[in-house]
Design a protein around this motif. Sequence first.
Motif, PDB file in Angstrom:
ATOM      1  N   VAL A 111     -58.678 136.239 -33.844  1.00  0.00           N
ATOM      2  CA  VAL A 111     -57.736 137.439 -34.251  1.00  0.00           C
ATOM      3  C   VAL A 111     -58.443 138.332 -35.233  1.00  0.00           C
ATOM      4  N   LEU A 139     -47.371 136.885 -32.580  1.00  0.00           N
ATOM      5  CA  LEU A 139     -48.438 135.679 -32.359  1.00  0.00           C
ATOM      6  C   LEU A 139     -47.286 134.639 -32.100  1.00  0.00           C
ATOM      7  N   HIS A 175     -50.915 142.390 -31.225  1.00  0.00           N
ATOM      8  CA  HIS A 175     -49.433 142.857 -31.596  1.00  0.00           C
ATOM      9  C   HIS A 175     -49.386 144.294 -31.395  1.00  0.00           C
TER      10      HIS A 175
END
Length: 722
Positions: free
Chosen positions: A500, A559, A533
């Motif tokens: 991420v 997530l 996201h």
Amino acid sequence: MKRQVVLLLLVAGLTTLPAKSGEKLTFDQVYNRAEPRLLTSLPAIRGWWDQNHYLELVDRDRLVRINAGSGDTTLVVDYKAQETLLPEGFSLRRAADRTEDYRKFILQKDGNLYFFNRDKQELKPLTAQALQEKNPTLSPDGNAVAYTRNHNLYVLDIETGLEHQLTDDGSNVIYNGRASWVYYEEILGRRSRYKAFWWSPNSDMIAFLRFDDSKVPRFPLYKADGKHGLLEWMHYPKAGDPVPDVKLGVAHIKDGRIVWIDIENRADNYVAWPTWTPDSKTLIYQWMNRDQNLLMLFAADPLDGKSATVYTEKQDSWVSFIEDLHVLKDNQFCLFISDKSGWSHLYLCSLDGKKIKQLTQGDWAVRDIERLDEDHEKIYFHANKKSTETQLFCIDINGKNLKQITRKPGTHRCQVSPAGTYFIDRFEDIHHPGQMILFTTRGDTLRTLGDRRLAGMDHYKLGTPELFTLPSGDGYDLPACWILPPDFDQSKKYPVLFSVYGGPGSKSVTNDFHRLSNYYLAQNQIIYLSVDHRGSGHFGKKGKALMHRNLGKWEMHDLIAAVKWLQKKPFVDSTKIAITGGSYGGYVTCMALTFASEYFTHGIALFSVTDWHLYDNVYTERYMDHPDENPQGYSFGSVMSHAKKYKGKLLITHGTMDDNVHMQNTIQLIDVLQDHNKTFDLMLYPNERHGIGFPKYKHQIRKTLDFWFTQLLDKPFNPERH
């Protein structure tokens, strides 16, 4: 700090591409560039020389000019031969600056400047000072060089050798032509190298920013070397702190006069990105309020400093500085990108502020302006009509005749010739590591310039990359990409590793080639996964704006939705859901192991923000507003607020002299974890800044792999076997 989705995965029937052979990647191949190599570099293209020729650096020694049509090559500079004629320690390849024709160079050695004229084969010393000159920059006509020294701005006439000091109040808190740290990091960008001055096209003036850090708090960085160590101080404004005071000046070279631009004097504001009109008669600059929801463009007269409004933009969430601003040759209009419509699009605005036109529209995003061809009234730009792809487009300067030039699904990074006749396309997708091809803008393929893939790759059995979407649970189809292990077997249980970053507008999922290190993890039976996201940029400014005052909220929501989706897959080991990232990605990792600890079990957090009170005010307040205005948002967004929920296995790493995300963030987190009697791992890297450099990065790689192997595969890492 600083993709409409292509569905390639059918969850009901997972597919993998057949491998040609069974060779496996070795640790040394992936991390130490050992043979046999699977990938090579693409040609070192240095841009276009003119409308028919491009420049290429061959073998790091020769810069050549190549005719796009015929392929004929002409030598421009033979660096290796040239450097044999220069004294030891001088290198044209490492020149501080040069003219566009590669005939005049500014060189630096032992902290001083030298001028080299290639036609005359003449090396001339320019300065002989104890203090180093910073960011030496040649004037457009090549006859003078400007630089800063000890926070003052200077100009030197190359023919006479006479140096003129343009400012005289530089100090440890006053910087003329050199950026304050927070401007360097968050506004001008690290590529500026702190440079904050700009020559006029006619070489008669220099626009510069003057910063005053006297109100900005200092932060200590401690270097533990030697017997007594060393304390390094920096002016670093954290969320809620005063911002640097800034003024915009124009230095007139002939008489040394400085004209200060008439900027509305408010206590808190930002001024940046001055841009000269081609005729040097007007200076366009940008002003932004402290709340960062109002942006104004002004046109200033460099002779008297008077300003007039050109453009105003206000948004409920935040606005962004215009970094891609082009003033047309008529000196009457400027071209730029704005996301005020909800998506990033092209706008044309008159400098008198009376006319503005949106040139592109739709639920897709313009990424950048690649080429403005005014002679043919064309604009070439990259855009994401499909959010995971980048393609090259063209549109008339009046906003008509939009045309997509590249077509192949994937990521295209193009360099268009000045007249728009040719373009060099660097292309890759999730299956192909990259090609460089020369095209005409009519669509003709002229020749392949390079291919990253080497024949040896055919002998390796790599994992299978796939792009897909997964549901957020409340209406968003979240872009995702994973690499499944070779010989993937749905009857087995695999650990999953999320990679991420997660900051606003920062996509991780794109249709391009993964690093071999990601395939290395997949080869060792770890599913490598990225999920973006709703605020990552795939859903336009509307999606990004949801993060306003809410950092941490939607990252975790989406997530967690991804983990819930994974938990339903029979091949996923739900006891081993891992996550890793650095900087903002480190923040997301820490939140995942605390706030979302019911879902994430393992993590490695690198140089992480842990509380937004501790990060710089420009970045933080852009998204979170002033701490006094958003106490609940700051409280929820702090990892420490959720530390009591931590129950997994977290490895925290940080450089002890990180000047961007201070190690203070990590210290405060481990302090709270210890108070809650939590078990975690910590690895510090002495004297490292933001990111771990050579040679310690080798230790970081080994430590990272050992953590994943031990925690996710239940075995120690052995580079000779794995």
